[in-house]
Design a protein around this motif. Structure first.
Motif, PDB file in Angstrom:
ATOM      1  N   GLU A 192       0.820  -1.210   0.000  1.00 58.83           N
ATOM      2  CA  GLU A 192       0.000   0.000   0.000  1.00 58.83           C
ATOM      3  C   GLU A 192       0.854   1.261   0.000  1.00 58.83           C
ATOM      4  N   LEU A 193       1.834   1.325   0.895  1.00 59.95           N
ATOM      5  CA  LEU A 193       2.676   2.521   0.953  1.00 59.95           C
ATOM      6  C   LEU A 193       3.592   2.595  -0.266  1.00 59.95           C
ATOM      7  N   ALA A 194       4.004   1.440  -0.788  1.00 56.59           N
ATOM      8  CA  ALA A 194       4.870   1.426  -1.964  1.00 56.59           C
ATOM      9  C   ALA A 194       4.142   1.942  -3.196  1.00 56.59           C
ATOM     10  N   LEU A 195       2.866   1.598  -3.335  1.00 55.37           N
ATOM     11  CA  LEU A 195       2.095   2.058  -4.487  1.00 55.37           C
ATOM     12  C   LEU A 195       1.933   3.577  -4.485  1.00 55.37           C
ATOM     13  N   VAL A 196       1.852   4.171  -3.305  1.00 49.48           N
ATOM     14  CA  VAL A 196       1.784   5.635  -3.236  1.00 49.48           C
ATOM     15  C   VAL A 196       3.100   6.228  -3.746  1.00 49.48           C
ATOM     16  N   LYS A 197       4.231   5.624  -3.392  1.00 51.77           N
ATOM     17  CA  LYS A 197       5.519   6.089  -3.911  1.00 51.77           C
ATOM     18  C   LYS A 197       5.581   5.930  -5.427  1.00 51.77           C
ATOM     19  N   GLY A 203       3.216   9.501 -11.619  1.00 52.78           N
ATOM     20  CA  GLY A 203       2.033  10.318 -11.853  1.00 52.78           C
ATOM     21  C   GLY A 203       0.821   9.519 -12.277  1.00 52.78           C
ATOM     22  N   ASN A 204       0.930   8.195 -12.276  1.00 49.94           N
ATOM     23  CA  ASN A 204      -0.178   7.329 -12.703  1.00 49.94           C
ATOM     24  C   ASN A 204      -1.122   7.089 -11.525  1.00 49.94           C
ATOM     25  N   GLU A 205      -2.328   7.658 -11.615  1.00 46.67           N
ATOM     26  CA  GLU A 205      -3.277   7.590 -10.510  1.00 46.67           C
ATOM     27  C   GLU A 205      -3.799   6.176 -10.267  1.00 46.67           C
ATOM     28  N   LYS A 206      -3.615   5.296 -11.233  1.00 45.51           N
ATOM     29  CA  LYS A 206      -4.027   3.899 -11.057  1.00 45.51           C
ATOM     30  C   LYS A 206      -3.366   3.286  -9.827  1.00 45.51           C
ATOM     31  N   TYR A 207      -2.103   3.646  -9.580  1.00 47.15           N
ATOM     32  CA  TYR A 207      -1.381   3.068  -8.448  1.00 47.15           C
ATOM     33  C   TYR A 207      -1.922   3.598  -7.119  1.00 47.15           C
ATOM     34  N   LEU A 208      -2.297   4.851  -7.083  1.00 47.11           N
ATOM     35  CA  LEU A 208      -2.911   5.413  -5.877  1.00 47.11           C
ATOM     36  C   LEU A 208      -4.246   4.725  -5.601  1.00 47.11           C
ATOM     37  N   ASN A 209      -5.029   4.508  -6.634  1.00 46.73           N
ATOM     38  CA  ASN A 209      -6.328   3.842  -6.466  1.00 46.73           C
ATOM     39  C   ASN A 209      -6.159   2.399  -6.014  1.00 46.73           C
ATOM     40  N   LEU A 210      -5.115   1.728  -6.518  1.00 42.50           N
ATOM     41  CA  LEU A 210      -4.873   0.340  -6.112  1.00 42.50           C
ATOM     42  C   LEU A 210      -4.460   0.274  -4.644  1.00 42.50           C
ATOM     43  N   ARG A 212      -5.401   2.358  -2.349  1.00 46.88           N
ATOM     44  CA  ARG A 212      -6.621   2.606  -1.570  1.00 46.88           C
ATOM     45  C   ARG A 212      -7.528   1.379  -1.571  1.00 46.88           C
ATOM     46  N   TYR A 213      -7.570   0.663  -2.696  1.00 46.21           N
ATOM     47  CA  TYR A 213      -8.368  -0.570  -2.746  1.00 46.21           C
ATOM     48  C   TYR A 213      -7.891  -1.562  -1.683  1.00 46.21           C
ATOM     49  N   PHE A 214      -6.580  -1.793  -1.612  1.00 46.99           N
ATOM     50  CA  PHE A 214      -6.061  -2.776  -0.653  1.00 46.99           C
ATOM     51  C   PHE A 214      -6.413  -2.382   0.786  1.00 46.99           C
ATOM     52  N   LEU A 215      -6.381  -1.099   1.092  1.00 49.13           N
ATOM     53  CA  LEU A 215      -6.769  -0.650   2.434  1.00 49.13           C
ATOM     54  C   LEU A 215      -8.268  -0.798   2.650  1.00 49.13           C
ATOM     55  N   ASP A 216      -9.057  -0.402   1.671  1.00 43.95           N
ATOM     56  CA  ASP A 216     -10.513  -0.480   1.811  1.00 43.95           C
ATOM     57  C   ASP A 216     -11.001  -1.914   1.944  1.00 43.95           C
ATOM     58  N   GLN A 217     -10.322  -2.841   1.298  1.00 45.56           N
ATOM     59  CA  GLN A 217     -10.776  -4.234   1.287  1.00 45.56           C
ATOM     60  C   GLN A 217     -10.496  -4.943   2.607  1.00 45.56           C
ATOM     61  N   ARG A 218      -9.525  -4.451   3.329  1.00 45.54           N
ATOM     62  CA  ARG A 218      -9.096  -5.102   4.567  1.00 45.54           C
ATOM     63  C   ARG A 218     -10.227  -5.110   5.593  1.00 45.54           C
ATOM     64  N   GLY A 219     -10.470  -6.259   6.184  1.00 45.22           N
ATOM     65  CA  GLY A 219     -11.480  -6.365   7.230  1.00 45.22           C
ATOM     66  C   GLY A 219     -12.881  -6.617   6.725  1.00 45.22           C
ATOM     67  N   GLU A 220     -13.067  -6.691   5.405  1.00 42.83           N
ATOM     68  CA  GLU A 220     -14.402  -6.973   4.868  1.00 42.83           C
ATOM     69  C   GLU A 220     -14.778  -8.429   5.126  1.00 42.83           C
ATOM     70  N   LYS A 221     -16.070  -8.676   5.212  1.00 44.02           N
ATOM     71  CA  LYS A 221     -16.602 -10.019   5.431  1.00 44.02           C
ATOM     72  C   LYS A 221     -17.347 -10.484   4.180  1.00 44.02           C
ATOM     73  N   PRO A 222     -17.337 -11.813   3.887  1.00 45.85           N
ATOM     74  CA  PRO A 222     -16.635 -12.875   4.604  1.00 45.85           C
ATOM     75  C   PRO A 222     -15.127 -12.713   4.509  1.00 45.85           C
ATOM     76  N   HIS A 223     -14.421 -13.291   5.472  1.00 47.93           N
ATOM     77  CA  HIS A 223     -13.000 -13.038   5.579  1.00 47.93           C
ATOM     78  C   HIS A 223     -12.235 -13.735   4.458  1.00 47.93           C
ATOM     79  N   TYR A 224     -11.475 -12.938   3.697  1.00 44.97           N
ATOM     80  CA  TYR A 224     -10.813 -13.468   2.508  1.00 44.97           C
ATOM     81  C   TYR A 224      -9.787 -14.544   2.844  1.00 44.97           C
ATOM     82  N   PHE A 225      -9.029 -14.368   3.920  1.00 38.45           N
ATOM     83  CA  PHE A 225      -7.981 -15.336   4.245  1.00 38.45           C
ATOM     84  C   PHE A 225      -8.576 -16.716   4.538  1.00 38.45           C
ATOM     85  N   GLU A 282      -3.273  12.352   0.474  1.00 38.55           N
ATOM     86  CA  GLU A 282      -3.462  12.495  -0.968  1.00 38.55           C
ATOM     87  C   GLU A 282      -4.919  12.763  -1.348  1.00 38.55           C
ATOM     88  N   THR A 283      -5.846  12.207  -0.586  1.00 39.50           N
ATOM     89  CA  THR A 283      -7.253  12.244  -1.007  1.00 39.50           C
ATOM     90  C   THR A 283      -8.152  13.043  -0.084  1.00 39.50           C
TER      91      THR A 283
END
Length: 654
Positions: A192-197, A203-210, A212-225, A282-283
């Motif tokens: 997550e922090l590497a993609l911001v770098k 300057g490719n915003e796709k990496y910033l969005n990715l 944010r996706y990884f952070l937003d997805q964390r803790g969602e149910k059902p549990h992915y792991f 950033e957002t």
């Protein structure tokens, strides 16, 4: 997308400091070369790494099998990142040639679709992305991305940057909410922090969005792991750890915006917080920012050691409960304090509040540099606050504690983490926001920044750790108005400031902990600051049961400890009177003018010899005067094996 925080990057900050220049030299001349030898398995008696060999096999350059931990690639990436920072600070053709050679190997090891991971390429081909909970694919990807962005910034060379961009592009095709994509996220936060770098570098915003996706997805149910565990037939890579079912371990027990307590693996938590703060900056994500603030407060006010160490339990390298801070069982992984510094730096981008720089300083001057020997060749993974060597190797509860630093580790995350932080230390000294330059760390050197469209150069001459003084020479390219904000450290109650030879002014800092000097600055004007630097007798919160009725000493940024070599065996028998005078002196071999502290204390001794009885009802104790010597905590374990303690019993008798 919301407006980002208006901060500006320091163009350059080259360190020239009585204390830190020696550390930068050690990183350049000792640590990075030593770690290069370790990565190539050329250190006699040290744990083998095989990390470079893994890449050569994956590249088709050598024969063999994968060896090492599942995250072995990350050791190479962190070494590359440290080398990049050194090259940025001072071009080094020899080191640059070695780095270019490693990058050539890495690019040859990369698949055509962009995938890059020697463990799965060599050992489990076809099982990529099947065990995110345990197998560190995204973690290794993140570290390689950080290396690629750092080397591009240092040299302008794009080969590794292009390779990690292809890898990130591939990851973006694998993960996401769209149909056919995996809804997963990493078990060990780092991508997550590497993609911001990477976003900043390209300057490719796709990496910033990715990110944010990884952070937003964390803790969602059902549990992915748990879902992927069922899908792969319930196989485990680390059966001794509960990475799949212990959701707190990986901070996946709740969505990130709902997390308010520091839970689970300490390094993962602060890496995640670093990325959360990046996304908030950033957002303008208010929920992300609120969670960062709440997690920061919980870590610093309830779960951090006085040395800036975090993570109090060996099992899971984890946080436990509020105020549970055992010194002898402390884990306090070096990497965790490095991550805490990353988090602090990002919080300073969001809020110019000296409390973040205070913690950054505490972790840096104590736990981080305690993680390496004074000669730069041996390392601590774990940083206890009390050591009793006789139980080590006998009591399994202390199996993680070492009384001397090691040459290398099978899990060798800490040495290259220290290297990359110290090699990039210039990035942490100043923060530039709007028309203000904030001095966060008093480390000597020259910096350049742009304020109001014009270049400003500042030279800092620092005697901070020895005398509590710094001098600044401010040179704007033309007379211009801006603010120089000087942090008032938490250990100092008053500072004397002189501006361009005028009268001394006494400050206690503003509400955010800075002394703000706003004026029209002319080229060559000088500012001198002198901090009061008393020996402080520190106490912990009453709910920290392990240190109740004990005290520790701090002077300036350094926490102090006692060692057996100076004070004899039985450090637990020593007491420090409430009213005592401290003597400050230098010690041969101490770097950069660091001082030692002496005081007259007392030792509890039985009034008569004990025989073989383990317990008695009639024994009395007497107090004998004892000369006590305290050394900076970061210097312990450089003079042989012996007892050590940060906390000492406070004498109750007046």
């Amino acid at each position: 997308m919301s407006q980002s925080v208006a901060t500006h990057e320091v163009r350059k900050n080259q360190i020239q400091d009585p204390f830190w220049s020696e550390y930068i030299r050690l990183v350049r001349e000792v640590m990075v070369p030593y770690q290069w030898e370790a990565l190539n398995d050329r250190i006699p008696g040290a744990e083998p790494s095989h990390a470079i060999h893994n890449f050569k096999i994956a590249a088709g350059l050598e024969q063999g099998e994968f060896y090492g931990m599942v995250f072995q690639d990350s050791d190479v990436a962190k070494w590359l990142e440290a080398a990049a920072y050194l090259i940025e600070e001072k071009r080094d053709p020899v080191l640059e040639k070695v780095v270019d050679g490693v990058i050539d190997i890495i690019v040859k090891a990369q698949r055509e679709d962009g995938y890059l991971n020697t463990y799965f390429t060599l050992k489990e081909p076809g099982r990529e992305w099947s065990n995110l909970a345990e197998c560190h694919e995204l973690y290794c990807a993140g570290h390689m991305i950080e290396a690629g962005t750092a080397y591009y910034k240092a040299t302008g060379k794009r080969k590794l940057l292009d390779a990690v961009s292809r890898f990130a592009d591939y990851i973006d095709t694998v993960f996401g909410q769209e149909p056919g994509k995996l809804k997963g996220y990493d078990g060990h936060q780092e991508i997550e922090l590497a993609l911001v770098k990477l976003y900043h570098a390209t300057g490719n915003e796709k990496y910033l969005n990715l990110s944010r996706y990884f952070l937003d997805q964390r803790g969602e149910k059902p549990h992915y792991f748990e879902q992927e565990w069922e899908k792969r037939g319930r196989g485990l890579h680390f059966p001794q750890l509960s990475m799949v079912h212990d959701h707190q371990y990986s901070q996946s027990h709740l969505p990130v915006r709902e997390q308010g307590k520091a839970e689970g693996h300490a390094v993962r938590l602060v890496y995640m917080c670093t990325a959360m703060a990046d996304i908030a900056a950033e957002t303008g994500d208010a929920g992300m920012l609120a969670a960062c603030c709440e997690l920061w407060d919980n870590i610093v006010n309830k779960r951090m050691y006085i040395t800036g160490g975090i993570g109090s339990m060996e099992q899971g390298e984890s946080f436990t409960a509020d105020y549970d801070l055992p010194g002898d069982l402390a884990y306090a992984e070096t990497c965790a304090s490095v991550g805490l510094i990353f988090f602090a730096k990002r919080m300073l981008r969001l809020h110019q509040d000296s409390k973040y720089a205070d913690v950054m300083e505490r972790a840096l001057y104590n736990t981080v540099i305690s993680g390496m020997s004074l000669d730069g060749t041996k390392f601590f993974y774990v940083n206890p606050l009390e050591v009793y060597p006789e139980v080590l190797g006998k009591n399994k509860n202390y199996n993680h504690v070492k009384a001397e630093r090691q040459g290398w580790f099978s899990c060798a995350c800490c040495p290259p983490n220290v290297s990359r932080l110290l090699a990039s230390l210039g990035q942490y000294v100043y923060t530039v926001q709007d028309a203000s330059i904030y001095v966060q760390l008093y480390i000597g050197g020259q910096m350049e920044a742009v304020i109001n469209g014009a270049s400003v150069r500042i030279e800092q001459q620092s005697l901070y750790i020895s005398e509590g003084k710094s001098r600044f020479i401010i040179t704007p390219e033309q007379t211009s108005e801006f603010t120089l904000a000087l942090r008032l450290p938490e250990w100092c109650d008053q500072a004397e400031v002189t501006v361009d030879g005028g009268n001394k002014t006494y400050f206690a800092g503003d509400k955010n902990g800075y002394i703000e000097l706003t004026r029209e600055w002319k080229p060559g004007e000088e500012v001198e600051i002198s901090f009061s630097m008393p020996v402080q007798i520190m106490k912990s919160h009453p709910q920290v049961r392990q240190t109740f009725s004990k005290v520790a000493l701090q002077r300036g940024p350094f926490v102090y400890c006692m060692e057996q070599v100076d004070n004899g065996k039985g450090l637990y028998q020593l007491q420090l009177p409430r009213k005592t005078e401290f003597m400050i002196s230098e010690q041969m071999g101490s770097p950069g003018g660091v001082k030692v502290i002496r005081a007259i204390g007392q030792r509890m001794k039985p009034t008569e010899e004990w025989a073989d009885e383990l317990y008695r009802s009639d024994s009395l104790w007497s107090m004998e005067p004892a000369e006590l010597k305290f050394i900076p905590y970061f210097t312990w374990a450089n003079r042989g094996i012996g007892e050590m303690t940060v906390w000492i019993q406070e004498a109750t008798d007046e």
